[in-house]
Design a protein around this motif. Structure first.
Motif, PDB file in Angstrom:
ATOM      1  N   ASN A  68       0.866  -1.174   0.000  1.00  0.00           N
ATOM      2  CA  ASN A  68       0.000   0.000   0.000  1.00  0.00           C
ATOM      3  C   ASN A  68       0.907   1.230   0.000  1.00  0.00           C
ATOM      4  OD1 ASN A  68      -2.413   1.322  -0.160  1.00  0.00           O
ATOM      5  ND2 ASN A  68      -2.760   1.358   2.043  1.00  0.00           N
ATOM      6  N   TRP A  69       1.852   1.241  -0.948  1.00  0.00           N
ATOM      7  CA  TRP A  69       2.822   2.315  -1.042  1.00  0.00           C
ATOM      8  C   TRP A  69       2.201   3.542  -1.690  1.00  0.00           C
ATOM      9  CZ3 TRP A  69       6.916  -1.208  -3.748  1.00  0.00           C
ATOM     10  CH2 TRP A  69       7.479  -2.072  -2.806  1.00  0.00           C
ATOM     11  N   ILE A  70       2.623   4.697  -1.220  1.00  0.00           N
ATOM     12  CA  ILE A  70       2.241   5.971  -1.833  1.00  0.00           C
ATOM     13  C   ILE A  70       3.253   6.243  -2.941  1.00  0.00           C
ATOM     14  CG2 ILE A  70       1.964   8.441  -1.460  1.00  0.00           C
ATOM     15  CD1 ILE A  70       1.275   7.726   1.475  1.00  0.00           C
ATOM     16  N   ALA A  71       2.760   6.671  -4.083  1.00  0.00           N
ATOM     17  CA  ALA A  71       3.643   6.895  -5.227  1.00  0.00           C
ATOM     18  C   ALA A  71       3.139   8.079  -6.044  1.00  0.00           C
ATOM     19  CB  ALA A  71       3.702   5.640  -6.086  1.00  0.00           C
ATOM     20  N   THR A  72       3.947   8.479  -7.010  1.00  0.00           N
ATOM     21  CA  THR A  72       3.521   9.496  -7.970  1.00  0.00           C
ATOM     22  C   THR A  72       3.894   9.019  -9.370  1.00  0.00           C
ATOM     23  OG1 THR A  72       5.595  10.746  -7.750  1.00  0.00           O
ATOM     24  CG2 THR A  72       3.737  11.485  -6.425  1.00  0.00           C
ATOM     25  N   MET A  99       7.065   7.422 -15.765  1.00  0.00           N
ATOM     26  CA  MET A  99       7.904   7.146 -14.602  1.00  0.00           C
ATOM     27  C   MET A  99       6.994   6.965 -13.385  1.00  0.00           C
ATOM     28  SD  MET A  99      10.874   7.217 -15.936  1.00  0.00           S
ATOM     29  CE  MET A  99      12.054   7.274 -14.652  1.00  0.00           C
ATOM     30  N   LEU A 100       7.360   6.049 -12.510  1.00  0.00           N
ATOM     31  CA  LEU A 100       6.623   5.789 -11.279  1.00  0.00           C
ATOM     32  C   LEU A 100       7.609   5.939 -10.126  1.00  0.00           C
ATOM     33  CD1 LEU A 100       3.918   4.820  -9.997  1.00  0.00           C
ATOM     34  CD2 LEU A 100       4.836   2.499 -10.174  1.00  0.00           C
ATOM     35  N   ARG A 101       7.357   6.902  -9.247  1.00  0.00           N
ATOM     36  CA  ARG A 101       8.236   7.158  -8.112  1.00  0.00           C
ATOM     37  C   ARG A 101       7.564   6.663  -6.840  1.00  0.00           C
ATOM     38  NH1 ARG A 101       9.013  12.468  -5.025  1.00  0.00           N
ATOM     39  NH2 ARG A 101      10.599  11.859  -3.539  1.00  0.00           N
ATOM     40  N   ILE A 102       8.246   5.783  -6.115  1.00  0.00           N
ATOM     41  CA  ILE A 102       7.742   5.260  -4.856  1.00  0.00           C
ATOM     42  C   ILE A 102       8.214   6.183  -3.747  1.00  0.00           C
ATOM     43  CG2 ILE A 102       7.582   3.241  -3.363  1.00  0.00           C
ATOM     44  CD1 ILE A 102       6.638   2.794  -6.320  1.00  0.00           C
ATOM     45  N   ILE A 103       7.285   6.855  -3.072  1.00  0.00           N
ATOM     46  CA  ILE A 103       7.615   7.817  -2.031  1.00  0.00           C
ATOM     47  C   ILE A 103       8.144   7.088  -0.798  1.00  0.00           C
ATOM     48  CG2 ILE A 103       6.695   9.688  -0.575  1.00  0.00           C
ATOM     49  CD1 ILE A 103       6.567  10.301  -3.598  1.00  0.00           C
ATOM     50  N   GLY A 104       9.196   7.623  -0.198  1.00  0.00           N
ATOM     51  CA  GLY A 104       9.755   7.054   1.023  1.00  0.00           C
ATOM     52  C   GLY A 104      10.683   5.883   0.790  1.00  0.00           C
ATOM     53  N   ARG A 105      10.762   5.403  -0.432  1.00  0.00           N
ATOM     54  CA  ARG A 105      11.661   4.288  -0.744  1.00  0.00           C
ATOM     55  C   ARG A 105      12.716   4.703  -1.751  1.00  0.00           C
ATOM     56  NH1 ARG A 105      10.026  -0.529   1.333  1.00  0.00           N
ATOM     57  NH2 ARG A 105       7.947  -0.514   2.181  1.00  0.00           N
ATOM     58  N   ASP A 106      12.612   5.918  -2.270  1.00  0.00           N
ATOM     59  CA  ASP A 106      13.579   6.485  -3.208  1.00  0.00           C
ATOM     60  C   ASP A 106      13.790   5.642  -4.462  1.00  0.00           C
ATOM     61  OD1 ASP A 106      13.935   8.634  -1.482  1.00  0.00           O
ATOM     62  OD2 ASP A 106      15.515   7.609  -0.389  1.00  0.00           O
ATOM     63  N   PHE A 107      12.715   4.963  -4.916  1.00  0.00           N
ATOM     64  CA  PHE A 107      12.768   4.204  -6.160  1.00  0.00           C
ATOM     65  C   PHE A 107      12.093   5.000  -7.261  1.00  0.00           C
ATOM     66  CE2 PHE A 107      12.811   0.298  -3.395  1.00  0.00           C
ATOM     67  CZ  PHE A 107      14.093  -0.095  -3.742  1.00  0.00           C
ATOM     68  N   LEU A 108      12.663   4.921  -8.437  1.00  0.00           N
ATOM     69  CA  LEU A 108      12.072   5.521  -9.618  1.00  0.00           C
ATOM     70  C   LEU A 108      12.084   4.454 -10.703  1.00  0.00           C
ATOM     71  CD1 LEU A 108      11.000   8.205 -10.752  1.00  0.00           C
ATOM     72  CD2 LEU A 108      13.300   8.687 -11.535  1.00  0.00           C
ATOM     73  N   LYS A 139      17.487   4.058  -8.416  1.00  0.00           N
ATOM     74  CA  LYS A 139      17.433   4.627  -7.075  1.00  0.00           C
ATOM     75  C   LYS A 139      17.658   6.119  -7.234  1.00  0.00           C
ATOM     76  CE  LYS A 139      18.212   3.271  -2.548  1.00  0.00           C
ATOM     77  NZ  LYS A 139      16.993   3.193  -1.839  1.00  0.00           N
ATOM     78  N   LEU A 140      16.837   6.929  -6.581  1.00  0.00           N
ATOM     79  CA  LEU A 140      17.004   8.373  -6.661  1.00  0.00           C
ATOM     80  C   LEU A 140      18.299   8.769  -5.973  1.00  0.00           C
ATOM     81  CD1 LEU A 140      13.398   9.597  -5.859  1.00  0.00           C
ATOM     82  CD2 LEU A 140      14.565   9.686  -8.035  1.00  0.00           C
ATOM     83  N   PRO A 141      19.038   9.718  -6.541  1.00  0.00           N
ATOM     84  CA  PRO A 141      20.281  10.145  -5.907  1.00  0.00           C
ATOM     85  C   PRO A 141      19.999  10.895  -4.611  1.00  0.00           C
ATOM     86  CG  PRO A 141      19.785  11.536  -7.787  1.00  0.00           C
ATOM     87  CD  PRO A 141      18.757  10.435  -7.771  1.00  0.00           C
ATOM     88  N   LYS A 142      20.925  10.775  -3.677  1.00  0.00           N
ATOM     89  CA  LYS A 142      20.804  11.520  -2.424  1.00  0.00           C
ATOM     90  C   LYS A 142      21.051  12.981  -2.728  1.00  0.00           C
ATOM     91  CE  LYS A 142      21.729   7.898   0.694  1.00  0.00           C
ATOM     92  NZ  LYS A 142      20.654   7.600   1.533  1.00  0.00           N
ATOM     93  N   PRO A 143      20.418  13.895  -1.955  1.00  0.00           N
ATOM     94  CA  PRO A 143      20.657  15.319  -2.173  1.00  0.00           C
ATOM     95  C   PRO A 143      22.130  15.653  -1.986  1.00  0.00           C
ATOM     96  CG  PRO A 143      18.843  14.980  -0.630  1.00  0.00           C
ATOM     97  CD  PRO A 143      19.464  13.647  -0.897  1.00  0.00           C
ATOM     98  N   ALA A 144      22.601  16.660  -2.710  1.00  0.00           N
ATOM     99  CA  ALA A 144      23.995  17.087  -2.591  1.00  0.00           C
ATOM    100  C   ALA A 144      24.271  17.536  -1.165  1.00  0.00           C
ATOM    101  CB  ALA A 144      24.269  18.226  -3.564  1.00  0.00           C
TER     102      ALA A 144
END
Length: 131
Positions: free
Chosen positions: A24-28, A64-73, A95-100
């Motif tokens: 039941n993941w939240i995504a965009t 593109m499907l981004r899984i919120i809180g899991r940093d997957f794209l 995997k989404l890159p970590k912020p600079a």
């Protein structure tokens, strides 16, 4: 891997190549024009997922499907659409890159922090002038 079956409508069984895990993941959903559509991921396997998105929302063939809180794209392809649900095939996962920065949460690469009352920019301490 054992095949899984799912009841889509009474009396109709769909064979699955891979086992699906309920989520039941939240995504965009991110479209090419950077529009984001909120959705949920209801189940997922190695090759696909079932997402919840309003039936009135049109979807392109690829997005593109981004899984919120899991940093997957994920780059996904629309496989089917029924009411408020859609099935997608996962084409690529990243995997989404970590912020600079240093990871200290400050957002500043040198570890400097804004002074109290500042506007989020590290202050430059000025020494006494030689003039």
């Amino acid at each position: 891997m054992a095949a899984e079956t799912e009841q889509s409508t009474p009396g109709q069984t769909i064979a699955r190549r891979e086992e699906r895990s309920q989520t039941n993941w939240i995504a965009t959903i991110r479209l090419r024009d950077n529009t984001e559509i909120p959705c949920t991921v209801k189940d997922v396997s190695k090759s696909g997922a079932k997402i919840g998105v309003p039936g009135s929302q049109s979807l392109p063939d690829v997005f593109m499907l981004r899984i919120i809180g899991r940093d997957f794209l994920c780059l996904v392809r629309l496989a089917w659409r029924r009411g408020d649900y859609a099935g997608v095939r996962i084409e690529r996962v990243g995997k989404l890159p970590k912020p600079a920065g240093t990871g200290d949460g400050s957002g500043f690469s040198n570890g400097a922090r804004a002074e109290a009352g500042g506007i989020g920019v590290p202050s430059r301490k000025r020494g006494i002038s030689n003039f």
